[in-house]
Motif scaffolding. Structure first.
Motif, PDB file in Angstrom:
ATOM      1  N   ALA A 101      28.634  33.880  27.234  1.00 40.33           N
ATOM      2  CA  ALA A 101      28.971  33.085  28.417  1.00 40.33           C
ATOM      3  C   ALA A 101      28.094  31.853  28.512  1.00 40.33           C
ATOM      4  O   ALA A 101      28.570  30.743  28.812  1.00 40.33           O
ATOM      5  N   ALA A 102      26.799  32.014  28.239  1.00 41.62           N
ATOM      6  CA  ALA A 102      25.879  30.876  28.307  1.00 41.62           C
ATOM      7  C   ALA A 102      26.196  29.849  27.238  1.00 41.62           C
ATOM      8  O   ALA A 102      26.190  28.633  27.498  1.00 41.62           O
ATOM      9  N   ALA A 103      26.485  30.320  26.032  1.00 43.71           N
ATOM     10  CA  ALA A 103      26.780  29.396  24.940  1.00 43.71           C
ATOM     11  C   ALA A 103      28.037  28.579  25.230  1.00 43.71           C
ATOM     12  O   ALA A 103      28.102  27.391  24.876  1.00 43.71           O
ATOM     13  N   GLY A 104      29.020  29.204  25.870  1.00 39.20           N
ATOM     14  CA  GLY A 104      30.266  28.513  26.177  1.00 39.20           C
ATOM     15  C   GLY A 104      30.302  27.874  27.548  1.00 39.20           C
ATOM     16  O   GLY A 104      31.334  27.313  27.941  1.00 39.20           O
ATOM     17  N   GLU A 106      30.541  29.203  30.419  1.00 36.89           N
ATOM     18  CA  GLU A 106      31.738  29.788  31.005  1.00 36.89           C
ATOM     19  C   GLU A 106      31.685  29.784  32.540  1.00 36.89           C
ATOM     20  O   GLU A 106      30.643  29.608  33.153  1.00 36.89           O
ATOM     21  N   ARG A 107      32.847  30.035  33.092  1.00 38.98           N
ATOM     22  CA  ARG A 107      33.031  30.159  34.535  1.00 38.98           C
ATOM     23  C   ARG A 107      32.931  31.646  34.876  1.00 38.98           C
ATOM     24  O   ARG A 107      33.726  32.460  34.378  1.00 38.98           O
ATOM     25  N   GLY A 133      23.870  26.337  32.456  1.00 34.83           N
ATOM     26  CA  GLY A 133      25.019  25.452  32.570  1.00 34.83           C
ATOM     27  C   GLY A 133      26.333  26.124  32.883  1.00 34.83           C
ATOM     28  O   GLY A 133      27.382  25.462  32.893  1.00 34.83           O
ATOM     29  N   CYS A 134      26.311  27.440  33.140  1.00 35.56           N
ATOM     30  CA  CYS A 134      27.556  28.117  33.520  1.00 35.56           C
ATOM     31  C   CYS A 134      27.988  27.704  34.923  1.00 35.56           C
ATOM     32  O   CYS A 134      27.167  27.350  35.777  1.00 35.56           O
ATOM     33  N   ASP A 135      29.280  27.777  35.158  1.00 35.84           N
ATOM     34  CA  ASP A 135      29.866  27.495  36.468  1.00 35.84           C
ATOM     35  C   ASP A 135      30.007  28.823  37.209  1.00 35.84           C
ATOM     36  O   ASP A 135      30.850  29.643  36.848  1.00 35.84           O
ATOM     37  N   ILE A 136      29.172  29.045  38.208  1.00 38.29           N
ATOM     38  CA  ILE A 136      29.256  30.280  38.997  1.00 38.29           C
ATOM     39  C   ILE A 136      30.301  30.062  40.085  1.00 38.29           C
ATOM     40  O   ILE A 136      30.198  29.140  40.893  1.00 38.29           O
ATOM     41  N   VAL A 137      31.321  30.896  40.075  1.00 32.88           N
ATOM     42  CA  VAL A 137      32.477  30.698  40.946  1.00 32.88           C
ATOM     43  C   VAL A 137      32.074  30.751  42.409  1.00 32.88           C
ATOM     44  O   VAL A 137      31.395  31.690  42.849  1.00 32.88           O
ATOM     45  N   LYS A 138      32.501  29.755  43.154  1.00 33.51           N
ATOM     46  CA  LYS A 138      32.405  29.771  44.604  1.00 33.51           C
ATOM     47  C   LYS A 138      33.767  30.178  45.147  1.00 33.51           C
ATOM     48  O   LYS A 138      34.762  29.498  44.918  1.00 33.51           O
ATOM     49  N   ILE A 139      33.824  31.297  45.859  1.00 34.98           N
ATOM     50  CA  ILE A 139      35.125  31.786  46.305  1.00 34.98           C
ATOM     51  C   ILE A 139      35.627  30.952  47.483  1.00 34.98           C
ATOM     52  O   ILE A 139      34.834  30.402  48.246  1.00 34.98           O
ATOM     53  N   PRO A 140      36.945  30.847  47.643  1.00 37.29           N
ATOM     54  CA  PRO A 140      37.497  30.122  48.789  1.00 37.29           C
ATOM     55  C   PRO A 140      37.122  30.800  50.105  1.00 37.29           C
ATOM     56  O   PRO A 140      36.904  32.011  50.161  1.00 37.29           O
ATOM     57  N   GLY A 185      41.763  28.153  38.560  1.00 34.81           N
ATOM     58  CA  GLY A 185      40.404  28.528  38.921  1.00 34.81           C
ATOM     59  C   GLY A 185      39.956  29.865  38.368  1.00 34.81           C
ATOM     60  O   GLY A 185      38.880  30.357  38.730  1.00 34.81           O
ATOM     61  N   ARG A 186      40.751  30.441  37.508  1.00 34.12           N
ATOM     62  CA  ARG A 186      40.494  31.777  36.969  1.00 34.12           C
ATOM     63  C   ARG A 186      39.147  31.822  36.235  1.00 34.12           C
ATOM     64  O   ARG A 186      38.850  30.966  35.393  1.00 34.12           O
ATOM     65  N   PRO A 187      38.298  32.824  36.521  1.00 36.86           N
ATOM     66  CA  PRO A 187      37.023  32.928  35.796  1.00 36.86           C
ATOM     67  C   PRO A 187      37.221  33.390  34.361  1.00 36.86           C
ATOM     68  O   PRO A 187      38.211  34.061  34.035  1.00 36.86           O
ATOM     69  N   ASP A 188      36.268  33.033  33.516  1.00 39.98           N
ATOM     70  CA  ASP A 188      36.260  33.546  32.145  1.00 39.98           C
ATOM     71  C   ASP A 188      35.667  34.951  32.089  1.00 39.98           C
ATOM     72  O   ASP A 188      35.983  35.724  31.180  1.00 39.98           O
ATOM     73  N   LEU A 189      34.795  35.242  33.038  1.00 35.71           N
ATOM     74  CA  LEU A 189      34.056  36.507  33.034  1.00 35.71           C
ATOM     75  C   LEU A 189      33.801  36.944  34.467  1.00 35.71           C
ATOM     76  O   LEU A 189      33.468  36.115  35.317  1.00 35.71           O
ATOM     77  N   VAL A 190      33.955  38.241  34.717  1.00 36.70           N
ATOM     78  CA  VAL A 190      33.578  38.846  35.993  1.00 36.70           C
ATOM     79  C   VAL A 190      32.477  39.866  35.725  1.00 36.70           C
ATOM     80  O   VAL A 190      32.583  40.680  34.802  1.00 36.70           O
TER      81      VAL A 190
END
Length: 257
Positions: A101-104, A106-107, A133-140, A185-190
């Protein structure tokens, strides 16, 4: 915090009862395995198991292999166990997925049904990924599920009702998040637990989950390939700070410290 060696972490897990002789009794474990096998969806944790797991002895066999509970079906009451070596194995598999996730960059979405115990664990991992540098999802905002609200604290989605954060196994809060995010907005990883993790995996998202020995569904999900990683541990021990060495070990193994 100093990073423990693997043997020292195993000893810590046993001493704090995160693994080893855990507090969850054997009869509770077997009851949950039976209810899953009988088709009670509360115990499926957001996964769709169909008719593939209708024998509770098959469920017990998976739990003995992947969690380390006692494999004797005649053992019906008293103490049960989680193998601490399997816990650390799971943490190391998780670390490998975090490195990816870090290398990519990811979201990544974090969520917990155990806010009283695991919110800080998830939050620390989120901080480590964000620093890479990952994008941590902020939920609506304004999400509702199960007659309550889906909210976010310290980067971790949780379920709130009546001005309190709730322990929940339900997959519906994760459904609410993913439906609101949509495909764009789909995450790459949960990274989650309980029904939050199971439903993410069921909806085709890479999912890593923590699970107790009385929550067999996520272990079955990993056995079937729906879950990327399931980490066995007692998911609500006496002091949430007991999880800190485990989290530090994982972050170090992932190269996130």
């Amino acid at each position: 915090m100093p990073i423990l060696s693997r043997p020292a972490l195993v000893e810590h897990l046993v001493r704090t009862r995160i693994a080893g002789d855990v507090a969850t009794p054997r009869d509770n474990n077997l009851s949950h395995y039976r209810k899953l096998a009988n088709g009670d969806r509360h115990y499926w944790l957001g996964l769709e198991l169909g008719d593939r797991w209708t024998d509770e002895q098959d469920v017990l066999a998976v739990m003995a292999e992947r969690c380390g509970v006692i494999d004797d079906p005649a053992h019906r009451a008293g103490q049960d166990t989680i193998d601490p070596e399997l816990t650390v194995d799971g943490l190391e598999r998780m670390a490998a997925r975090l490195r990816k996730a870090a290398a990519g960059k990811e979201r990544v979405l974090f969520a917990t049904g155990h806010p009283g115990a695991l919110i800080d664990v998830h939050s620390r991992v989120a901080a480590g990924l964000r620093a890479q540098g990952c994008d941590i999802v902020k939920i609506p905002g304004g999400l509702v599920a199960d007659e309550g609200y889906v909210v976010q604290f310290a980067d971790v989605a949780v379920f709130e009702r009546g001005a309190s954060l709730w322990h929940t196994h339900s997959p519906e809060p994760m459904n609410a998040i993913l439906d609101a995010l949509g495909e764009d907005g789909r995450p790459d990883l949960v990274i989650a637990d309980h029904g939050w993790a199971g439903r993410a995996g069921q909806r085709g998202i890479d999912s890593v989950g923590y699970a107790d020995c009385n929550d067999p569904a996520l272990f079955i999900g990993e056995a079937e390939g729906t879950m990327q990683v399931t980490i066995p541990l007692d998911d609500h021990v006496l002091d949430p700070r007991f999880y800190e060495p485990m989290t530090a070990y994982t972050l170090h193994a992932a190269g996130l410290l």
